[in-house]
Design a protein around this motif. Structure first.
Motif, PDB file in Angstrom:
ATOM      1  N   LYS A  18       0.921  -1.088   0.112  1.00  0.00           N
ATOM      2  CA  LYS A  18      -0.034  -0.157  -0.109  1.00  0.00           C
ATOM      3  C   LYS A  18       0.871   1.169  -0.192  1.00  0.00           C
ATOM      4  N   LYS A  26       0.869   8.761  -5.696  1.00  0.00           N
ATOM      5  CA  LYS A  26       0.412  10.242  -5.146  1.00  0.00           C
ATOM      6  C   LYS A  26       1.433  10.942  -4.790  1.00  0.00           C
ATOM      7  N   LYS A 227      -4.993  15.123  -6.196  1.00  0.00           N
ATOM      8  CA  LYS A 227      -4.883  13.567  -6.135  1.00  0.00           C
ATOM      9  C   LYS A 227      -5.521  13.220  -4.463  1.00  0.00           C
ATOM     10  N   PHE A 228      -4.837  14.026  -3.619  1.00  0.00           N
ATOM     11  CA  PHE A 228      -5.377  13.871  -2.108  1.00  0.00           C
ATOM     12  C   PHE A 228      -6.701  14.382  -2.138  1.00  0.00           C
ATOM     13  N   ASP A 229      -7.083  15.258  -2.619  1.00  0.00           N
ATOM     14  CA  ASP A 229      -8.670  15.770  -2.491  1.00  0.00           C
ATOM     15  C   ASP A 229      -9.628  15.060  -3.086  1.00  0.00           C
ATOM     16  N   ALA A 230      -9.082  14.378  -4.117  1.00  0.00           N
ATOM     17  CA  ALA A 230      -9.969  13.368  -4.674  1.00  0.00           C
ATOM     18  C   ALA A 230     -10.317  12.148  -3.926  1.00  0.00           C
ATOM     19  N   ASP A 231      -9.756  11.843  -3.200  1.00  0.00           N
ATOM     20  CA  ASP A 231     -10.107  10.645  -2.118  1.00  0.00           C
ATOM     21  C   ASP A 231     -10.224  11.182  -0.765  1.00  0.00           C
ATOM     22  N   ARG A 232     -10.319  12.680  -0.778  1.00  0.00           N
ATOM     23  CA  ARG A 232     -10.619  13.167   0.570  1.00  0.00           C
ATOM     24  C   ARG A 232      -9.541  12.834   2.074  1.00  0.00           C
ATOM     25  N   THR A 233      -8.259  12.896   1.463  1.00  0.00           N
ATOM     26  CA  THR A 233      -7.265  12.355   2.328  1.00  0.00           C
ATOM     27  C   THR A 233      -6.275  13.858   2.774  1.00  0.00           C
ATOM     28  N   ALA A 291     -11.195  11.365   4.934  1.00  0.00           N
ATOM     29  CA  ALA A 291     -12.251  10.401   4.799  1.00  0.00           C
ATOM     30  C   ALA A 291     -12.307   9.230   5.551  1.00  0.00           C
TER      31      ALA A 291
END
Length: 291
Positions: A18, A26, A227-233, A291
């Motif tokens: 991971k 990312k 990229k981080f905003d797209a998966d709310r991280t 998230a």
């Protein structure tokens, strides 16, 4: 001061694959080696800059600092021992694994492992290529970014990192975190980078608060932020720091600590004066729940 730069970082992580996906897709790092139990990553011409090893901690494992030659390594060893620090001269097995010519190791007052080396491996014949198209990372004479540790005893940390290791204090920030929580952040330099290391007494049990990667262009920051905003991280929004003036955001890593991704920091000059701040940011850097 013989330490010249932060050379590498190592983390103990629960999920190595991971982390490999995270670091490459990312952060834009280049995978140097990978297995189910360990992986290393490049950001420049050096053979590796970041290592992740399988383990339950999901936290800091070691930091590696670079000196110029064997003489400086011996001088630092002597200074550490003069301050009561137990130093181990590492053997051929670990020296070869790190890809260096000489290596010593020791711990700070809180058990955090530190390595100092000379003679890191360069791979100019295998150029760094970012899998996400990052234009480049700011390293060179400034080394690899910075990291921030959570320490139990500020006075003990100050004595160790300034007297035994020879770091210079850049500045401090009295940071009001919120909900009645406040702390003082201490920032240290060993070259032109505003800080290669910082510490504070922070809430939470993790040793590592965050590590930072500095890229060569603002667009690199923006694209990574997307990229981080797209998966709310995103954990702290885009902002600009008061002390080093870096424009950056903070994202969650697979291990729970944060990564700062930034551009545009100012550098330490020969006439640097220590100052203090009441805020970490000129603008932005607002907390967001991941998230």
């Amino acid at each position: 001061m013989s330490i010249k730069k932060l050379g590498y970082l190592g983390f103990e992580v629960a999920d190595v694959p991971k982390w490999s996906t995270f670091a490459t897709t990312k952060l834009g790092m280049m995978e140097a080696s990978a297995s189910e139990t360990e992986a290393t990553f490049r950001v420049d011409s050096r053979a590796w800059r970041l290592s992740v090893s399988k383990g339950p901690a999901d936290d800091y494992l070691f930091a590696g600092y670079e000196v110029d030659n064997e003489q400086e390594l011996q001088e630092l060893k002597q200074n550490l021992e003069a301050h009561g620090v137990s130093v181990k001269v590492e053997g051929q097995e670990l020296t070869a694994k790190r890809g260096v010519l000489g290596l010593i190791s020791f711990s700070d007052p809180f058990g955090n492992r530190i390595e100092v080396y000379y003679g890191g491996t360069e791979l100019f014949e295998r150029p760094f290529v970012s899998p996400t198209g990052v234009s480049g990372f700011q390293t060179g004479d400034q080394g690899l970014g910075h990291y921030v540790l959570n320490v139990e005893d500020v006075d003990a940390a100050l004595a160790f990192y300034t007297k035994a290791l020879g770091f210079q204090l850049a500045d401090i920030i009295n940071w009001t975190i919120g909900d009645g929580l406040s702390t003082t952040l201490y920032f240290f330099y060993c070259n032109g980078r505003h800080h290669s290391f910082a510490f504070a007494k922070l809430p939470g049990s993790k040793r590592l608060h965050h590590f930072m990667l500095q890229v060569n262009g603002m667009d690199d920051v923006g694209l990574a932020n997307d990229k981080f905003d797209a998966d709310r991280t995103v954990v702290m929004t885009l902002g600009r720091h008061t002390n080093d003036h870096m424009i950056s955001f903070y994202g969650a890593t697979p291990s729970g600590f944060a990564v700062e991704y930034g551009w545009g920091a100012r550098e330490v000059t020969h006439h640097w004066s220590v100052v203090r701040y009441d805020s970490i940011s000129i603008w932005g850097h607002k907390f967001q729940a991941p998230a």
